[in-house]
Design an enzyme around this catalytic site. Structure first.
Site, PDB file in Angstrom:
ATOM      1  CG  ASP A 149      -2.223   0.613   1.347  1.00 37.14           C
ATOM      2  OD1 ASP A 149      -2.486   1.363  -0.373  1.00 37.14           O
ATOM      3  OD2 ASP A 149      -2.353   1.500   2.158  1.00 37.14           O
ATOM      4  CE1 TYR A 187      -0.129   9.062   4.038  1.00 35.11           C
ATOM      5  CE2 TYR A 187       2.005   9.112   4.624  1.00 35.11           C
ATOM      6  CZ  TYR A 187       0.648   9.658   4.548  1.00 35.11           C
ATOM      7  OH  TYR A 187       0.732  10.328   5.924  1.00 35.11           O
ATOM      8  CG  HIS A 199      -4.614  10.387   3.231  1.00 37.57           C
ATOM      9  ND1 HIS A 199      -5.265  10.675   3.461  1.00 37.57           N
ATOM     10  CD2 HIS A 199      -3.328   9.516   2.867  1.00 37.57           C
ATOM     11  CE1 HIS A 199      -4.938   9.232   4.259  1.00 37.57           C
ATOM     12  NE2 HIS A 199      -3.382   8.607   4.071  1.00 37.57           N
ATOM     13  NE  ARG A 246       4.543  12.662  10.588  1.00 32.64           N
ATOM     14  CZ  ARG A 246       3.640  11.191  10.134  1.00 32.64           C
ATOM     15  NH1 ARG A 246       3.550  10.553  10.717  1.00 32.64           N
ATOM     16  NH2 ARG A 246       2.446  11.478   8.983  1.00 32.64           N
ATOM     17  CD  GLU A 277      -5.773   4.928   5.106  1.00 37.80           C
ATOM     18  OE1 GLU A 277      -5.270   5.391   5.707  1.00 37.80           O
ATOM     19  OE2 GLU A 277      -4.997   3.449   4.178  1.00 37.80           O
ATOM     20  CD  GLU A 292      -5.043   2.993  -0.136  1.00 38.29           C
ATOM     21  OE1 GLU A 292      -4.747   2.265  -0.996  1.00 38.29           O
ATOM     22  OE2 GLU A 292      -5.735   2.791   1.318  1.00 38.29           O
ATOM     23  CG  ASP A 303      -5.858   0.187   3.426  1.00 38.52           C
ATOM     24  OD1 ASP A 303      -5.598  -1.158   4.374  1.00 38.52           O
ATOM     25  OD2 ASP A 303      -4.925   1.178   3.527  1.00 38.52           O
ATOM     26  NE  ARG A 333      -7.039   6.662   9.555  1.00 36.99           N
ATOM     27  CZ  ARG A 333      -6.483   6.243   8.317  1.00 36.99           C
ATOM     28  NH1 ARG A 333      -5.910   5.966   8.459  1.00 36.99           N
ATOM     29  NH2 ARG A 333      -7.633   6.802   7.501  1.00 36.99           N
ATOM     30  CD  GLN A 382      -2.896   4.712  10.598  1.00 33.43           C
ATOM     31  OE1 GLN A 382      -3.927   4.598  10.138  1.00 33.43           O
ATOM     32  NE2 GLN A 382      -2.115   5.115   9.259  1.00 33.43           N
ATOM     33  CE1 TYR A 391       2.038   6.456  13.728  1.00 35.79           C
ATOM     34  CE2 TYR A 391       3.707   6.936  12.795  1.00 35.79           C
ATOM     35  CZ  TYR A 391       2.414   7.521  13.769  1.00 35.79           C
ATOM     36  OH  TYR A 391       2.661   9.011  13.647  1.00 35.79           O
ATOM     37  CE  LYS A 400      -3.563   2.427   7.597  1.00 38.97           C
ATOM     38  NZ  LYS A 400      -3.933   2.919   6.965  1.00 38.97           N
ATOM     39  CB  THR A 459      -7.137  -4.494   2.471  1.00 38.79           C
ATOM     40  OG1 THR A 459      -6.398  -4.538   3.076  1.00 38.79           O
ATOM     41  CG2 THR A 459      -7.302  -3.921   1.319  1.00 38.79           C
ATOM     42  CD  GLU A 517      -7.303  12.589   4.677  1.00 29.04           C
ATOM     43  OE1 GLU A 517      -7.620  11.292   4.379  1.00 29.04           O
ATOM     44  OE2 GLU A 517      -6.725  13.312   3.500  1.00 29.04           O
TER      45      GLU A 517
HETATM   46  O1  LIG Z   1       1.259   9.502   7.940  1.00 27.47           O
HETATM   47  C1  LIG Z   1       0.571   8.075   8.588  1.00 27.47           C
HETATM   48  O2  LIG Z   1       1.842   8.174   9.289  1.00 27.47           O
HETATM   49  C2  LIG Z   1      -0.166   6.669   8.337  1.00 27.47           C
HETATM   50  C3  LIG Z   1      -0.665   6.941   7.111  1.00 27.47           C
HETATM   51  C4  LIG Z   1      -1.376   5.927   6.497  1.00 27.47           C
HETATM   52  O3  LIG Z   1      -2.910   5.978   7.507  1.00 27.47           O
HETATM   53  C5  LIG Z   1      -1.445   5.042   5.779  1.00 27.47           C
HETATM   54  C6  LIG Z   1      -1.472   3.803   4.509  1.00 27.47           C
HETATM   55  O4  LIG Z   1      -2.455   3.539   4.659  1.00 27.47           O
HETATM   56  C7  LIG Z   1      -1.816   4.975   3.139  1.00 27.47           C
HETATM   57  C8  LIG Z   1      -2.658   5.271   2.655  1.00 27.47           C
HETATM   58  O5  LIG Z   1      -3.833   4.697   2.757  1.00 27.47           O
HETATM   59  O6  LIG Z   1      -2.161   6.776   1.908  1.00 27.47           O
HETATM   60 CA    CA Z   2      -3.677   3.085   2.499  1.00 33.39          CA
HETATM   61 MG    MG Z   3      -5.795  -3.271   5.101  1.00 30.90          MG
END
Ligand SMILES: O=C(O)/C=C/C(=O)CC(=O)CC(=O)O
Ligand code: CA
Ligand code: MG
Length: 411
Positions: A124, A126, A131, A140, A197, A199, A231, A235, A238, A242, A251, A255, A356
């Site tokens: 996956d 990013y 996003h 962050r 998510e 995608e 996906d 949260r 995660q 992570y 995750k 999916t 978001e």
């Molecule tokens: O920036 C992060 O810490 C992580 C972000 C995500 O959720 C990762 C991901 O599954 C990628 C995406 O779907 O864009």
């Molecule tokens: Ca994703």
């Molecule tokens: Mg997944």
């Protein structure tokens, strides 16, 4: 990429204007009651059972269709994908084929659609600037939203191929360690911040050899087509787990992908220029052709469209994702799946996740008169995708739906 001339509309009733006319022809795996699963192609609201038609036509590739997955066809390579598509196009557009084809056109309502291919490795990415910027701000808040590597390489992680499920499969709310910033220690229990998510998934056909990177220009030799992809993301799990190795149990529980795989040839009129890359990518990531995709999405929650993410806003192209994924010599195999990452556009109503849309749960949005943030048990999410087809109309890329069931873990 050259645009092949558009086929005429199909003689199959209901195909014209359905999003599944002769310019689309996505593949799937189906079975009637008590039957063995096999490969079919969608035309209008029918699935064409390819096995008996190929046998009657004495097609030398007929064995590719009497299979419980698309993997044999995926591994057969681009020349076979193209000759197969030309053959099917003839079947559904040439009136003289009607007697042969019609007995093998099965109404979709009379068959069950199954997992279309056996998923190998799942990666996956990013790839959405909007996003990545939004998630950076939310996860962050004290750092730069985009980390320094983001504009240099398509950031990604390896996911879990064995938990990719077909559209319509229920998703059990995952349990895991959750720790809100205000809590001293984590607790184990059902996710309180279950999310989607939106995608796009890219399905690998022809494999590559270990040690040999795949160049951006070889994209169409290796990638068979695309699927819609959700996906699902917990949260709270995660956010706690992570650091520093990336997404894991937040995750990997599920999916969802569409049951129909749209071949790349159906997207010949969908390619568009990327929005622009600054700095210019390193040589191994440069792409010569238009590498964006003008695919429009709809995110539906509880029967209401809550967002319309535009794929055309994606920063990194799938050619670059594939080149990067193999840049170290890692090989790919038929059935591997790589996904774009969440598709979010610059506007609020173009965001591809509830994280978001609700700005971390702080700004609820209204669905059917109710304030919403993350997913509740019983919620159904449907992702829909459409794109310009080669016939001048639009094609409907496979939709993905899933309903949330209550958690089953020990509490
Ligand atoms: O920036 C992060 O810490 C992580 C972000 C995500 O959720 C990762 C991901 O599954 C990628 C995406 O779907 O864009
Ligand atoms: Ca994703
Ligand atoms: Mg997944």
């Amino acid at each position: 990429m050259t645009t092949p001339s558009s086929p005429p509309s199909s003689w199959v009733e209901g195909a014209a204007g359905s999003g599944y006319d002769a310019d689309h022809l996505p593949y799937g795996v189906f079975a009637g009651p008590g039957e063995s699963p096999r490969v079919g192609v969608r035309i209008g609201n029918h699935v064409l059972d390819l096995t008996p038609v190929a046998a009657a036509d004495m097609l030398d590739t007929h064995h590719l269709f009497d299979e419980p997955s698309l993997n044999e066809l995926l591994g057969a390579g681009r020349a076979v994908w193209q000759s197969t598509r030309t053959w099917i196009t003839g079947l559904v557009t040439d009136e003289t084929e009607r007697d042969l084809v019609e007995p093998h056109l099965l109404p979709l309502a009379e068959v069950t659609m199954l997992m279309p291919f056996e998923v190998g490795d799942y990666v996956d990415f990013y790839a959405s600037l909007d996003h990545a910027t939004n998630v950076g701000r939310l996860f962050r808040p004290d750092a730069e939203a985009l980390l320094p590597n983001w504009r240099w390489l398509p950031v990604g992680y390896h996911g879990r191929g064995g938990t990719v499920v077909p559209s319509g499969t229920d998703v059990v709310r995952p349990c895991g360690q959750r720790k809100a910033p205000t809590e001293d220690a984590p607790t184990y229990g059902p996710s309180r911040r279950l999310d989607i998510e939106a995608e796009l998934g890219f399905v690998v056909g022809a494999g590559s050899h270990l040690g040999e990177p795949v160049s951006t220009s070889a994209f169409a030799d290796h990638v068979f087509g695309v699927v819609g992809l959700n996906d699902w993301s917990a949260r709270d799990i995660q956010a706690w787990e992570y650091v520093p190795l990336g997404p894991f149990l937040g995750k990997s529980f599920a999916t969802s992908i569409s049951v129909w795989v749209t071949p790349l040839d159906a997207l010949a009129a969908t390619w568009t220029d990327l929005p622009g890359q600054e700095p210019a990518p390193l040589d191994y990531l440069s792409v010569a052709e238009p590498a964006g995709l003008a695919i429009d999405l709809e995110v539906e929650l509880a029967g209401e469209v809550v967002s319309r993410p535009p794929y055309a806003s994606m920063y990194w192209s799938p050619h670059q994702m594939l080149a990067h994924l193999t840049a170290n010599g890692a090989s790919i195999r038929p059935g591997d799946l790589f996904a774009s990452g969440t598709i979010s556009g610059p506007e609020r109503e173009q965001r591809g996740s509830f994280l978001e849309l609700s700005w971390g749960g702080k700004e609820p949005f209204t669905v059917a008169g109710v304030e919403r943030t993350f997913l509740d048990d019983g919620d159904t999410v449907v992702l829909r995708y459409s794109a310009p087809g080669t016939g001048g109309g639009r094609i409907a890329i496979g939709e993905v739906s899933g309903t949330i069931l209550p958690a089953q873990g020990l509490d």
